[in-house]
Design a protein around this motif. Structure first.
Motif, PDB file in Angstrom:
ATOM      1  N   PHE A 130       0.837  -1.200   0.000  1.00 57.46           N
ATOM      2  CA  PHE A 130       0.000   0.000   0.000  1.00 57.46           C
ATOM      3  C   PHE A 130       0.875   1.255   0.000  1.00 57.46           C
ATOM      4  O   PHE A 130       0.643   2.190  -0.767  1.00 57.46           O
ATOM      5  CB  PHE A 130      -0.949   0.001   1.200  1.00 57.46           C
ATOM      6  N   GLU A 131       1.895   1.296   0.857  1.00 52.93           N
ATOM      7  CA  GLU A 131       2.790   2.464   0.922  1.00 52.93           C
ATOM      8  C   GLU A 131       3.532   2.659  -0.394  1.00 52.93           C
ATOM      9  O   GLU A 131       3.727   3.794  -0.839  1.00 52.93           O
ATOM     10  CB  GLU A 131       3.783   2.330   2.080  1.00 52.93           C
ATOM     11  N   CYS A 132       3.937   1.573  -1.025  1.00 48.76           N
ATOM     12  CA  CYS A 132       4.598   1.674  -2.326  1.00 48.76           C
ATOM     13  C   CYS A 132       3.637   2.228  -3.375  1.00 48.76           C
ATOM     14  O   CYS A 132       4.019   3.069  -4.197  1.00 48.76           O
ATOM     15  CB  CYS A 132       5.133   0.314  -2.768  1.00 48.76           C
ATOM     16  N   GLU A 133       2.405   1.805  -3.334  1.00 45.74           N
ATOM     17  CA  GLU A 133       1.388   2.291  -4.276  1.00 45.74           C
ATOM     18  C   GLU A 133       1.131   3.789  -4.063  1.00 45.74           C
ATOM     19  O   GLU A 133       1.062   4.561  -5.022  1.00 45.74           O
ATOM     20  CB  GLU A 133       0.089   1.502  -4.107  1.00 45.74           C
ATOM     21  N   TYR A 135       3.201   5.911  -2.800  1.00 45.24           N
ATOM     22  CA  TYR A 135       4.398   6.607  -3.280  1.00 45.24           C
ATOM     23  C   TYR A 135       4.346   6.785  -4.793  1.00 45.24           C
ATOM     24  O   TYR A 135       4.594   7.870  -5.313  1.00 45.24           O
ATOM     25  CB  TYR A 135       5.659   5.839  -2.880  1.00 45.24           C
ATOM     26  N   LEU A 136       4.005   5.723  -5.507  1.00 49.65           N
ATOM     27  CA  LEU A 136       3.969   5.799  -6.969  1.00 49.65           C
ATOM     28  C   LEU A 136       2.857   6.710  -7.468  1.00 49.65           C
ATOM     29  O   LEU A 136       3.021   7.410  -8.464  1.00 49.65           O
ATOM     30  CB  LEU A 136       3.818   4.398  -7.566  1.00 49.65           C
ATOM     31  N   GLN A 137       1.715   6.735  -6.776  1.00 49.38           N
ATOM     32  CA  GLN A 137       0.580   7.546  -7.208  1.00 49.38           C
ATOM     33  C   GLN A 137       0.733   9.021  -6.857  1.00 49.38           C
ATOM     34  O   GLN A 137       0.299   9.881  -7.605  1.00 49.38           O
ATOM     35  CB  GLN A 137      -0.720   7.009  -6.615  1.00 49.38           C
ATOM     36  N   ALA A 138       1.314   9.305  -5.703  1.00 50.75           N
ATOM     37  CA  ALA A 138       1.343  10.695  -5.248  1.00 50.75           C
ATOM     38  C   ALA A 138       2.646  11.096  -4.570  1.00 50.75           C
ATOM     39  O   ALA A 138       3.119  12.211  -4.750  1.00 50.75           O
ATOM     40  CB  ALA A 138       0.186  10.946  -4.282  1.00 50.75           C
ATOM     41  N   GLY A 139       3.203  10.213  -3.791  1.00 50.39           N
ATOM     42  CA  GLY A 139       4.379  10.569  -3.001  1.00 50.39           C
ATOM     43  C   GLY A 139       5.567  11.002  -3.830  1.00 50.39           C
ATOM     44  O   GLY A 139       6.245  11.982  -3.509  1.00 50.39           O
ATOM     45  N   ARG A 140       5.808  10.307  -4.908  1.00 50.49           N
ATOM     46  CA  ARG A 140       6.942  10.647  -5.758  1.00 50.49           C
ATOM     47  C   ARG A 140       6.806  12.070  -6.293  1.00 50.49           C
ATOM     48  O   ARG A 140       7.790  12.811  -6.357  1.00 50.49           O
ATOM     49  CB  ARG A 140       7.079   9.650  -6.903  1.00 50.49           C
ATOM     50  N   GLU A 141       5.599  12.453  -6.671  1.00 46.77           N
ATOM     51  CA  GLU A 141       5.373  13.819  -7.162  1.00 46.77           C
ATOM     52  C   GLU A 141       5.705  14.853  -6.091  1.00 46.77           C
ATOM     53  O   GLU A 141       6.256  15.919  -6.390  1.00 46.77           O
ATOM     54  CB  GLU A 141       3.942  13.989  -7.656  1.00 46.77           C
TER      55      GLU A 141
END
Length: 175
Positions: A130-133, A135-141
């Motif tokens: 879930f945390e990886c998801e 990150y990929l959806q919003a955190g990285r931005e």
């Protein structure tokens, strides 16, 4: 107290080392007080993704509670250094005039994310996924926004791959 209080801002992405460096720097400097952004319940955008899509206006964050604490110390002139664990550098108009010097710890995003996992151990593989998801959806931005806006706004950029001791030493050398 040797004169004017110096206000130091330590910025980095989440997991970039702000809190650790702030605490260690306070241990190394004489007569220092720290303030940590995460210790305050600040009014700000409720949807970080939407906030970034609209242009990431850092003035939408009301940092008045931190400012009250900082101004109290500045008015009383009781410390030599105030060290802010604060992600925005000079980008918030409420805070920018009080900061004397700003450092950005440039931590690679993979290291920052790994530190977040270590700092907040997750219990199940589903939580990790879930945390990886997220990150990929919003955190990285959000991380990339920091690199685009906050990093070039700082007075000094410090290599976040160095040890805490070396990062603090690099900051001390600039002070």
């Amino acid at each position: 107290m040797g004169g004017k209080t110096t206000v130091i801002s330590i910025s980095a992405v989440s997991g970039g080392g702000k809190t650790t460096v702030t605490k260690e720097l306070a241990n190394r400097l004489n007569n220092a007080k720290t303030f940590h952004f995460d210790d305050y319940n600040l009014e700000g955008p409720s949807d970080i993704c939407a906030w970034m899509e609209k242009g990431a206006n850092y003035n939408e964050w009301n940092v008045s509670p931190i400012m009250i604490d900082i101004e109290s110390l500045l008015n009383d002139a009781v410390v030599d250094y105030i060290i802010l664990d604060y992600p925005f550098s000079y980008l918030n108009n409420q805070m920018k005039d009080v900061i004397d010097i700003s450092f950005y710890i440039d931590t690679p995003l993979d290291i920052a994310m790994a530190r977040r996992f270590i700092r907040n151990p997750l219990h199940t593989i589903d939580e990790v996924l879930f945390e990886c998801e997220v990150y990929l959806q919003a955190g990285r931005e959000a991380y990339l926004e920091m690199e685009k806006s906050v990093k070039p706004n700082a007075d000094y950029v410090i290599d976040g791959e160095m040890t805490v001791e070396h990062i603090v030493e690099a900051i001390m050398n600039k002070l």
